[in-house]
Design a protein around this motif. Structure first.
Motif, PDB file in Angstrom:
ATOM      1  N   VAL A  69       0.858  -1.186   0.000  1.00  0.00           N
ATOM      2  CA  VAL A  69       0.000   0.000   0.000  1.00  0.00           C
ATOM      3  C   VAL A  69       0.891   1.232   0.000  1.00  0.00           C
ATOM      4  CG1 VAL A  69      -1.720   1.316   1.299  1.00  0.00           C
ATOM      5  CG2 VAL A  69      -1.852  -1.188   1.214  1.00  0.00           C
ATOM      6  N   THR A  70       0.711   2.105  -0.985  1.00  0.00           N
ATOM      7  CA  THR A  70       1.535   3.310  -1.090  1.00  0.00           C
ATOM      8  C   THR A  70       0.946   4.427  -0.234  1.00  0.00           C
ATOM      9  OG1 THR A  70       0.307   4.196  -2.973  1.00  0.00           O
ATOM     10  CG2 THR A  70       2.133   2.680  -3.455  1.00  0.00           C
ATOM     11  N   ASP A  71       1.757   5.437   0.063  1.00  0.00           N
ATOM     12  CA  ASP A  71       1.276   6.585   0.828  1.00  0.00           C
ATOM     13  C   ASP A  71       0.170   7.314   0.074  1.00  0.00           C
ATOM     14  OD1 ASP A  71       3.028   6.025   2.857  1.00  0.00           O
ATOM     15  OD2 ASP A  71       4.559   7.457   2.213  1.00  0.00           O
ATOM     16  N   LEU A 122      -2.978   5.495   0.587  1.00  0.00           N
ATOM     17  CA  LEU A 122      -3.411   5.702   1.967  1.00  0.00           C
ATOM     18  C   LEU A 122      -4.142   7.039   2.105  1.00  0.00           C
ATOM     19  CD1 LEU A 122      -2.935   3.726   4.279  1.00  0.00           C
ATOM     20  CD2 LEU A 122      -1.072   5.180   5.065  1.00  0.00           C
ATOM     21  N   LYS A 174      -2.778   5.048  11.135  1.00  0.00           N
ATOM     22  CA  LYS A 174      -2.319   4.846   9.759  1.00  0.00           C
ATOM     23  C   LYS A 174      -2.088   3.360   9.476  1.00  0.00           C
ATOM     24  CE  LYS A 174      -0.189   9.386   9.041  1.00  0.00           C
ATOM     25  NZ  LYS A 174       1.057  10.147   8.819  1.00  0.00           N
ATOM     26  N   ARG A 214      -3.821   1.209   6.650  1.00  0.00           N
ATOM     27  CA  ARG A 214      -2.993   0.472   5.688  1.00  0.00           C
ATOM     28  C   ARG A 214      -3.411  -0.997   5.633  1.00  0.00           C
ATOM     29  NH1 ARG A 214       1.751   2.097   3.503  1.00  0.00           N
ATOM     30  NH2 ARG A 214       1.937   3.776   5.035  1.00  0.00           N
ATOM     31  N   ASN A 215      -3.682  -1.586   6.783  1.00  0.00           N
ATOM     32  CA  ASN A 215      -4.108  -2.984   6.832  1.00  0.00           C
ATOM     33  C   ASN A 215      -5.460  -3.170   6.159  1.00  0.00           C
ATOM     34  OD1 ASN A 215      -3.861  -5.797   7.978  1.00  0.00           O
ATOM     35  ND2 ASN A 215      -5.718  -5.150   9.014  1.00  0.00           N
TER      36      ASN A 215
END
Length: 265
Positions: free
Chosen positions: A113-115, A118, A239, A243-244
């Motif tokens: 997962v990229t920022d 996110l 965060k 992300r999860n």
């Protein structure tokens, strides 16, 4: 007479060196069968994945565990239990589970997962939860008649909070006088939220509200504009949870795509 003695010493030295080398490569040797160190590594990784990282103090315990497993495995093999159809079926199921887990781990490693993803996901969350927040109280009971009696008591002068503590079957809010804290209407089942948003500040529902949980008496204590932190204000734990959640969505999409492409007859 000296040559045979020297030859015996040399042979003993070689055998000793081979034994030491075998032990260096293995955790132990049980009835002549080695337990490779790779098995120890695999067990450590298995524990780590379950949230139990291995400390140096646990090494002897793990070694004892592997030795015990090998002893029991050898006995099971002697009895021919590894040749039964039942064992083979269970072994295949276990093999599948491990292989599928490794597949999903591989997908996660290759598709992190990229920022940017996110931030985009959090923006969607903010958009869906913007607007008003409501602070309400409720009393949850099993029947409409019981709810009507409690409404009559409250209208007759009984304190809502006291009635909630005595009669509400919602253990979470009942002990707090029915307080549900600040929340978006989306947090509640439709029947509850629809009735709640129609109330004015300080107003209580005149008739019981039915939902899948039972019958509710709702009082609206306050309303305010939703206050959500910016993405930069989120802490590391928040965060990580986001992300999860995104990774689980990616895995679900990956599974759906594989199923859609598969030819099942």
């Amino acid at each position: 007479m000296k040559k045979p003695v020297l030859r015996s010493v040399a042979v003993a030295t070689v055998i000793g060196a081979l034994s030491f080398g075998a032990l260096a490569q293995n955790v132990a040797i049980v009835n002549g069968k080695p337990i490779p160190k790779s098995r120890m590594t695999a067990l450590e990784q298995q524990l780590a994945r379950s949230g139990r990282p291995v400390t140096p103090d646990m090494q002897n315990q793990l070694r004892d565990e592997l030795i015990a497993r090998e002893i029991f495995m050898q006995e099971a093999s002697k009895r021919g239990l590894d040749a039964t159809p039942e064992f083979k079926d269970q072994l295949e199921l276990a093999r599948q589970s491990i292989l599928i887990r490794e597949l999903f781990n591989d997908v996660q490693k290759k598709n992190p997962v990229t920022d940017a993803e996110l931030k985009e996901e959090y923006a969607k969350f903010v958009a869906a939860n913007s607007g008003k927040e409501y602070r309400a109280r409720h009393i949850l009971v099993d029947s409409e008649d019981e709810a009507k009696k409690l409404i009559a008591q409250i209208k007759g002068g009984a304190k809502f909070e006291d009635v909630a503590k005595k009669a509400s079957k919602d253990p979470g809010s009942g002990a707090n006088g029915g307080d549900l804290d600040w929340a978006s209407p989306n947090n509640f089942v439709p029947e509850f939220s629809d009735a709640m948003v129609k109330l004015s500040k300080g107003q209580m529902t005149d008739t019981p509200v039915k939902s899948q949980f039972g019958w509710h008496i709702i009082r609206l204590d306050d309303v305010r504009d939703a206050k959500l932190p910016t993405f930069e204000e989120l802490n590391d734990q928040q965060k990580a949870q986001l992300r999860n959640q995104l990774m689980q969505q990616k895995l679900a999409k990956f599974q759906d795509e594989l199923r859609a492409k598969a030819k099942v007859q």
